[in-house]
Design a protein around this motif. Structure first.
Motif, PDB file in Angstrom:
ATOM      1  N   VAL A   1      39.738  43.226  26.169  1.00 27.50           N
ATOM      2  CA  VAL A   1      38.639  43.235  27.139  1.00 27.50           C
ATOM      3  C   VAL A   1      39.101  42.643  28.467  1.00 27.50           C
ATOM      4  O   VAL A   1      38.730  43.123  29.549  1.00 27.50           O
ATOM      5  CB  VAL A   1      37.437  42.451  26.579  1.00 27.50           C
ATOM      6  N   GLY A   2      39.936  41.598  28.401  1.00 26.00           N
ATOM      7  CA  GLY A   2      40.439  40.986  29.625  1.00 26.00           C
ATOM      8  C   GLY A   2      41.272  41.945  30.450  1.00 26.00           C
ATOM      9  O   GLY A   2      41.162  41.991  31.680  1.00 26.00           O
ATOM     10  N   ALA A   3      42.120  42.747  29.774  1.00 21.69           N
ATOM     11  CA  ALA A   3      42.942  43.732  30.481  1.00 21.69           C
ATOM     12  C   ALA A   3      42.068  44.804  31.112  1.00 21.69           C
ATOM     13  O   ALA A   3      42.315  45.245  32.247  1.00 21.69           O
ATOM     14  CB  ALA A   3      43.933  44.363  29.513  1.00 21.69           C
ATOM     15  N   MET A   4      41.027  45.217  30.402  1.00 22.11           N
ATOM     16  CA  MET A   4      40.129  46.244  30.945  1.00 22.11           C
ATOM     17  C   MET A   4      39.393  45.724  32.169  1.00 22.11           C
ATOM     18  O   MET A   4      39.288  46.422  33.199  1.00 22.11           O
ATOM     19  CB  MET A   4      39.130  46.668  29.864  1.00 22.11           C
ATOM     20  N   LEU A   5      38.894  44.503  32.092  1.00 21.29           N
ATOM     21  CA  LEU A   5      38.175  43.923  33.224  1.00 21.29           C
ATOM     22  C   LEU A   5      39.106  43.743  34.416  1.00 21.29           C
ATOM     23  O   LEU A   5      38.730  44.028  35.565  1.00 21.29           O
ATOM     24  CB  LEU A   5      37.572  42.575  32.804  1.00 21.29           C
ATOM     25  N   ASN A   6      40.335  43.279  34.166  1.00 13.38           N
ATOM     26  CA  ASN A   6      41.324  43.107  35.229  1.00 13.38           C
ATOM     27  C   ASN A   6      41.599  44.433  35.925  1.00 13.38           C
ATOM     28  O   ASN A   6      41.630  44.516  37.167  1.00 13.38           O
ATOM     29  CB  ASN A   6      42.610  42.536  34.628  1.00 13.38           C
ATOM     30  N   THR A   7      41.817  45.491  35.145  1.00 19.91           N
ATOM     31  CA  THR A   7      42.112  46.818  35.711  1.00 19.91           C
ATOM     32  C   THR A   7      40.948  47.341  36.542  1.00 19.91           C
ATOM     33  O   THR A   7      41.146  47.886  37.636  1.00 19.91           O
ATOM     34  CB  THR A   7      42.436  47.804  34.576  1.00 19.91           C
ATOM     35  N   VAL A   8      39.722  47.171  36.041  1.00 20.81           N
ATOM     36  CA  VAL A   8      38.538  47.654  36.767  1.00 20.81           C
ATOM     37  C   VAL A   8      38.408  46.942  38.107  1.00 20.81           C
ATOM     38  O   VAL A   8      38.150  47.571  39.140  1.00 20.81           O
ATOM     39  CB  VAL A   8      37.269  47.448  35.910  1.00 20.81           C
ATOM     40  N   ILE A   9      38.614  45.636  38.121  1.00 23.10           N
ATOM     41  CA  ILE A   9      38.464  44.868  39.364  1.00 23.10           C
ATOM     42  C   ILE A   9      39.517  45.289  40.385  1.00 23.10           C
ATOM     43  O   ILE A   9      39.206  45.540  41.559  1.00 23.10           O
ATOM     44  CB  ILE A   9      38.571  43.359  39.070  1.00 23.10           C
ATOM     45  N   VAL A  10      40.776  45.389  39.942  1.00 19.40           N
ATOM     46  CA  VAL A  10      41.866  45.733  40.864  1.00 19.40           C
ATOM     47  C   VAL A  10      41.648  47.106  41.478  1.00 19.40           C
ATOM     48  O   VAL A  10      41.708  47.285  42.708  1.00 19.40           O
ATOM     49  CB  VAL A  10      43.224  45.666  40.133  1.00 19.40           C
ATOM     50  N   PHE A  11      41.392  48.106  40.639  1.00 15.74           N
ATOM     51  CA  PHE A  11      41.255  49.461  41.165  1.00 15.74           C
ATOM     52  C   PHE A  11      39.925  49.669  41.874  1.00 15.74           C
ATOM     53  O   PHE A  11      39.826  50.539  42.746  1.00 15.74           O
ATOM     54  CB  PHE A  11      41.432  50.479  40.039  1.00 15.74           C
ATOM     55  N   ALA A  12      38.916  48.891  41.540  1.00 18.16           N
ATOM     56  CA  ALA A  12      37.654  48.977  42.274  1.00 18.16           C
ATOM     57  C   ALA A  12      37.850  48.528  43.718  1.00 18.16           C
ATOM     58  O   ALA A  12      37.319  49.146  44.657  1.00 18.16           O
ATOM     59  CB  ALA A  12      36.590  48.125  41.588  1.00 18.16           C
ATOM     60  N   VAL A  13      38.647  47.468  43.908  1.00 17.06           N
ATOM     61  CA  VAL A  13      38.938  47.000  45.268  1.00 17.06           C
ATOM     62  C   VAL A  13      39.730  48.056  46.037  1.00 17.06           C
ATOM     63  O   VAL A  13      39.439  48.342  47.210  1.00 17.06           O
ATOM     64  CB  VAL A  13      39.707  45.664  45.216  1.00 17.06           C
ATOM     65  N   ILE A  14      40.743  48.642  45.381  1.00 19.04           N
ATOM     66  CA  ILE A  14      41.557  49.669  46.039  1.00 19.04           C
ATOM     67  C   ILE A  14      40.702  50.878  46.410  1.00 19.04           C
ATOM     68  O   ILE A  14      40.780  51.402  47.536  1.00 19.04           O
ATOM     69  CB  ILE A  14      42.721  50.097  45.131  1.00 19.04           C
ATOM     70  N   LEU A  15      39.877  51.337  45.474  1.00 13.49           N
ATOM     71  CA  LEU A  15      39.038  52.518  45.726  1.00 13.49           C
ATOM     72  C   LEU A  15      37.996  52.231  46.799  1.00 13.49           C
ATOM     73  O   LEU A  15      37.682  53.109  47.614  1.00 13.49           O
ATOM     74  CB  LEU A  15      38.356  52.952  44.431  1.00 13.49           C
ATOM     75  N   LEU A  16      37.446  51.030  46.801  1.00 11.26           N
ATOM     76  CA  LEU A  16      36.460  50.686  47.823  1.00 11.26           C
ATOM     77  C   LEU A  16      37.102  50.713  49.206  1.00 11.26           C
ATOM     78  O   LEU A  16      36.515  51.236  50.168  1.00 11.26           O
ATOM     79  CB  LEU A  16      35.884  49.295  47.528  1.00 11.26           C
ATOM     80  N   PHE A  17      38.321  50.191  49.299  1.00  6.79           N
ATOM     81  CA  PHE A  17      39.024  50.183  50.585  1.00  6.79           C
ATOM     82  C   PHE A  17      39.308  51.605  51.065  1.00  6.79           C
ATOM     83  O   PHE A  17      39.074  51.937  52.235  1.00  6.79           O
ATOM     84  CB  PHE A  17      40.318  49.394  50.449  1.00  6.79           C
ATOM     85  N   THR A  18      39.832  52.467  50.186  1.00  4.58           N
ATOM     86  CA  THR A  18      40.150  53.836  50.593  1.00  4.58           C
ATOM     87  C   THR A  18      38.885  54.645  50.867  1.00  4.58           C
ATOM     88  O   THR A  18      38.895  55.540  51.717  1.00  4.58           O
ATOM     89  CB  THR A  18      40.976  54.531  49.501  1.00  4.58           C
ATOM     90  N   SER A  19      37.799  54.335  50.168  1.00  9.85           N
ATOM     91  CA  SER A  19      36.538  55.035  50.434  1.00  9.85           C
ATOM     92  C   SER A  19      35.985  54.652  51.800  1.00  9.85           C
ATOM     93  O   SER A  19      35.462  55.503  52.537  1.00  9.85           O
ATOM     94  CB  SER A  19      35.519  54.713  49.335  1.00  9.85           C
TER      95      SER A  19
END
Length: 646
Positions: free
Chosen positions: A151-169
């Protein structure tokens, strides 16, 4: 129509163009999720001797991966936004508000990112066991891996890529505010001027690269030389590559135009002109891809070379399976009993090796550096010729020695580039308690016979001289054992190390500890660099793919005119293939050549690669790397032709 319905139609209509971008993002999510999952994996912690640092290593690799994935997504988005400027301008011309168009682009990129993130996490969860098995296989461990969801790895991945996607969006949202309407419609006309090349810049690039290549051939000895030479090497390659692609490639294309027979044959004139006009926009991208390919390929080749040579490196450190200094009859019998009880690894060789330790002085003081004297008051170790020959016979080696009088032969110290020329016409004075003895060298021994320990100066002397010296100084007795299947002797090795009061001392040597340590370090490096390399390959291949698709869209009308004036679709496809080959092959070739000299420099710095045959691992790495690029090339030619030549 609502903004969501337009966004949905845009995604469906452009999905074929988004496919490579989408797949590359999925791969990035899978790799990152795998790396983060392994930080918490109990299976890795249980199968690694150095498990205390495993989380730190994967964390550092994850940070590097985050930076590169973020740059890749941002760079890819810039291509798509440029490609769609005309479409955005049309929406604006039809009366849509800038805020509405911005929201549409924002939602479109966000939806694609969320889909890639969700797909990547699902596939990463399913494939995490496979990746974990691959890593444990590289480490030489059993591959009984349990399936688990972190669960920790999943949460970490979601947070990291959410920030990247928000920036590119947000970047896509701001597109409509950064350009005026006329600029959006004229986006495809940008970068069409004939680039101007400077012969001075081109020659400066060649000189910088040539200087870097020359630096890589120099010996790196002191720390200052290593830092200075590597700094010049990498700096010269980076600067020279950008100058070479900015001006040198244009001169190459201009030189090709001077060959009139070839230039006016078929579509060569059109293809060369297209490449020249596009080089202004491609030079920076191709230079960056060349450098990324060079550094990545160098890291992969070095990691694979170290993994490929684990057995040989461990055998250099520990020629025997077990070796210890005799500490009395009781201790020696205890060690022998532990080894004898292991029925799975029967003893094939058992030897007693007397060694005399002495201080000494070379006729050339530089032969025995001060650090050798600081490390040990008696850095010189002496072995008799008969003992050496007996060891060679036990290790099934052919080379033997015949020495008499004061003749001696040095055993090449590990991690050095010594040759017999360094010892020829020089002498060594042994400083013994009662008298000094002068040794004369008449050859060098390449193969090691005792376990490595710094300082590493071993000399084989005649039996008569050894007997005389043994009456003055009591030899140290080494007891050596060679067993069958020593690479799997972990249990016995652990028991033997427990017998020694200090596991880091020189009282007990085991082959398995060196072999296992090498497996963990090189296997982990190979896994990390291999997967980071795959992500980089996917990203750089996609960058070229996106760039070529952008050019295909803008050149579609030109190729249609060529077809109307009589050129066949087959001829146009051949021209497209040649242009794409130039774009793909040039950075790949430059990257491979750069990596060859970088590997040469680092092999001099990294003593573990000295004397190792790197041809096989380097060849395999280059072939695999080039093969993946070839797949991208074929896909690019097919898609380019479908867009511009259909």
């Amino acid at each position: 129509m609502t903004i969501f319905s337009i966004t949905k139609r845009n995604i469906q209509g452009n999905f074929r163009n988004y496919l490579i971008y989408f797949v590359s993002m999925i791969c990035s999510v899978i790799i990152y999720f795998t790396f983060v999952s392994m930080q918490y994996s109990s299976d890795i912690q249980a199968n690694m001797l150095g498990s205390m640092v495993i989380s730190s290593i994967f964390r550092q690799a994850s940070i590097i991966l985050i930076i590169f994935v973020a740059l890749f997504i941002w760079y890819s988005n810039s291509f798509f936004t440029k490609k769609r400027k005309k479409e955005v301008g049309l929406y604006s011309l039809l009366g849509m508000r800038k805020s509405t168009i911005g929201k549409m682009l924002f939602y479109e990129n966000l939806i694609m990112g969320v889909l890639a993130l969700a797909t990547g996490i699902v596939l990463g969860t399913l494939l995490s066991k496979l990746f974990l098995m691959i890593l444990l296989k590289l480490l030489g461990s059993a591959v009984n891996v349990s399936f688990s969801l972190s669960v920790g790895a999943m949460l970490n991945t979601v947070i990291v890529f959410a920030v990247i996607l928000l920036f590119t969006s947000i970047q896509g949202y701001r597109l409509i505010y950064r350009f005026q309407l006329i600029e959006l419609f004229r986006a495809e006309k940008e970068g069409e001027q004939l680039p101007q090349a400077s012969w001075l810049a081109a020659w400066a690039g060649v000189i910088c690269i040539g200087l870097s290549y020359w630096i890589s051939t120099l010996p790196f000895t002191t720390t200052e030389e290593i830092l200075r030479n590597l700094g010049i090497l990498l700096g010269g390659i980076i600067v020279g590559t950008f100058l070479l692609f900015r001006s040198g490639t244009i001169y190459l294309l201009k030189i090709s135009r001077r060959n009139k027979l070839r230039y006016y044959r078929g579509m060569n004139m059109i293809g060369t002109s297209q490449l020249m006009y596009r080089m202004k926009g491609n030079a920076r991208l191709l230079a960056m891809i060349s450098l990324l390919s060079a550094f990545t390929l160098s890291a992969i080749c070095i990691a694979y070379s170290m993994y490929y040579s684990i057995g040989k490196t461990a055998a250099k450190h520990s020629p025997f399976s077990y070796m210890h200094i005799s500490q009395g009859e009781a201790f020696d019998r205890q060690v022998e009993a532990v080894i004898a009880r292991d029925q799975e690894h029967p003893v094939t060789v058992q030897l007693d090796i007397p060694v005399i330790k002495s201080s000494g002085q070379f006729s050339d003081p530089s032969m025995l550096p001060p650090r050798y004297l600081e490390a040990d008051s008696k850095p010189i170790k002496l072995i008799s010729a008969s003992t050496f020959n007996r060891i060679q016979q036990s290790l099934t080696r052919d080379f033997t020695v015949q020495l008499s009088g004061n003749q001696a032969m040095p055993i090449k110290p590990l991690y050095t580039k010594f040759t017999f020329a360094d010892f020829a016409h020089k002498t060594l004075t042994l400083q013994m308690p009662q008298k000094n003895s002068l040794l004369e060298f008449n050859g060098m021994i390449e193969e090691r016979v005792l376990n490595w320990k710094f300082p590493d100066f071993y000399f084989v002397i005649s039996d008569a001289l050894f007997a005389d010296l043994a009456q003055i100084t009591q030899p140290t007795l080494y007891k050596a054992y060679k067993v069958k299947d020593e690479k799997t002797s972990g249990d016995v090795s652990a028991k033997l190390l427990e017998l020694s009061p200090d596991s880091e001392s020189d009282q007990m040597y085991v082959f398995y500890r060196e072999y296992r340590k090498g497996m963990e370090e090189s296997g982990l490096n190979m896994f990390i660099f291999g997967f980071l390399g795959l992500v980089l390959l996917a990203a750089t291949g996609s960058m070229i793919y996106f760039k070529q698709l952008t050019e295909a869209q803008s050149d579609k009308g030109r190729y249609e005119i060529l077809h109307q004036i009589g050129l066949s679709r087959k001829q146009i496809r051949a021209s497209i293939a040649k242009q794409s080959l130039f774009v793909f092959a040039l950075p790949l070739i430059v990257g491979i050549v750069h990596s060859a000299f970088i590997i040469k420099a680092f092999s001099s710095v990294m003593g573990s690669l000295i004397g190792i045959n790197l041809f096989v691992p380097i060849t395999i790495s280059i072939v695999v790397y080039a093969g993946i690029y070839f797949i991208y090339y074929v896909l690019t030619v097919h898609t380019f032709n479908k867009i511009a030549n259909s």
